[in-house]
Design an enzyme around this catalytic site. Sequence first.
Site, short mmCIF file in Angstrom:
data_model
loop_
_atom_site.label_atom_id
_atom_site.label_comp_id
_atom_site.label_asym_id
_atom_site.label_seq_id
_atom_site.Cartn_x
_atom_site.Cartn_y
_atom_site.Cartn_z
CB CYS A 1 -11.15 26.70 31.19
SG CYS A 1 -12.61 26.79 32.24
CD GLU B 1 -13.68 28.40 35.65
OE1 GLU B 1 -12.89 28.07 34.73
OE2 GLU B 1 -14.87 28.64 35.47
#
Length: 494
Positions: free
Chosen positions: A294, A260
Amino acid sequence: MSGERAQRLYIGGEWTEPAGGHYEVVNPADESVVGLAPEASRAQVEEAARAAAEAFGPWSRTRPEERAAILDRAADVIQREFEPWAELARAETGAPTGIARGMQVGVGVSRFRRYAKGALEPVERGLPPQVTEAGPMGAASVLGALEVRQPVGVVTCITSYNNPWANPAGKVAPALAMGNTVVVKPAPQDPLSVFRMAEALAEAGIPPGVVNVVSGQAVEVGEAAVDSPHVDMVSFTGSTGVGQRIAEVCGRSMKRQLMELGGKGAAVVFEDADLDAAVMGIGTTFSFYSGQICTAPTRVIVHRSVYAELVEKLTGYLAFMKVGDPAVRGTVVGPVISAAHRDRVESYVELGRKEGARIAFGGARPVVGEGERRGRGFYVAPTLLVDCTSDMRVVREEVFGPVVVVVPFDGGEDEAVALANDSDYGLISYVWSGDAARAFRVARRLRAGGVGVNTIGRNMEAPFGGFKRSGVGRDVGSYALHAYSEVQSIVWAG
């Protein structure tokens, strides 16, 4: 929090003195020392991986009900220690109190609860039988087939600094639920919370070696956790650059990966959008972890007809955002994690100005605190950069701070989609439009692992992960259980 005991490593069920001594964990709000974190040696990381490998066989054969009970008991311990552990999380990360409580420790509890239930999800699925004619492969028969999910083995979990509870819990809990063992390497900036998680699991009765936590500032600590021959899979959350290097190492021995990585979320705002709702969503970039997330909608792509109005509303929204000590009631924007990261974020703001962007709000370093603490801490002003173009580095690169860039477009859906997709990243993007059919049509065209339509909310059973350089694989909900498993097929003649 000053005076916190010197933390030890957790290896093979034992609290172990670190070979490399300790280093200070600094509170980003006032630069005080939160505690002393252990610096593991490469040999100690290898010892942790070996302990996990030895524990894998027995743990993988435990009944799912037993694994579920341990995860539930760990959640009970975290809930019992909620207040002091939320205070520690706030001190380590600089997150405002509400974030530390609800989105860090609170989410940690909920993820352990979720994967206690996940341990009981079926791991076998019958497939339709096939009738085969007699031939070179044998006599005619009916072949049955079964799909079985098996644990991968030893999983190294390398976690991010922005959330030392939700992120590790989202890796450790599903990995354990599936019968894997883990070596956890927390972010060096705020590892103490992860050791509290290990305490909870130890009290809950996790067998020795099933969970190991090793920390350190040295690069070799992370390298050892990745390249150990005892490790079968690496689950990493962090920057794309580091993720690429980890993937290269994993490729040499075919270790499984879950990555990720970075994001530069596009927020497409059409002329018929509810601008107040869009502003509320985009505004979370400034308030949520001070932009250190993010999934933030940091790249606003707005139709020219509502461009000026949106900029005006965002500017007005920012004017009411209190930047300050995360321990003080009313603080919305706390510090970023370190002085080095503050300098990095500020350098991007200056770069954007040099590239031709206009600073509509922010840009100057805020001064926080009173008395001796005045001016201490790693604060960045929430900043809005407007009149941007898609070729600017500040538009293309992940800043990971409370900075939003605004790019206007003049045409229709095709232009908006092209601008949104003109990125190396593809984690989560967003669409705001009053026309639901158009919003969903555009969402399907966006090259992103997730799309929010008129919301920044997330369904915590929906798959999470990125396209392009934003990552490999999917987790969250049952998808996390799948991520930490291998699929085996068993075929028999009926």
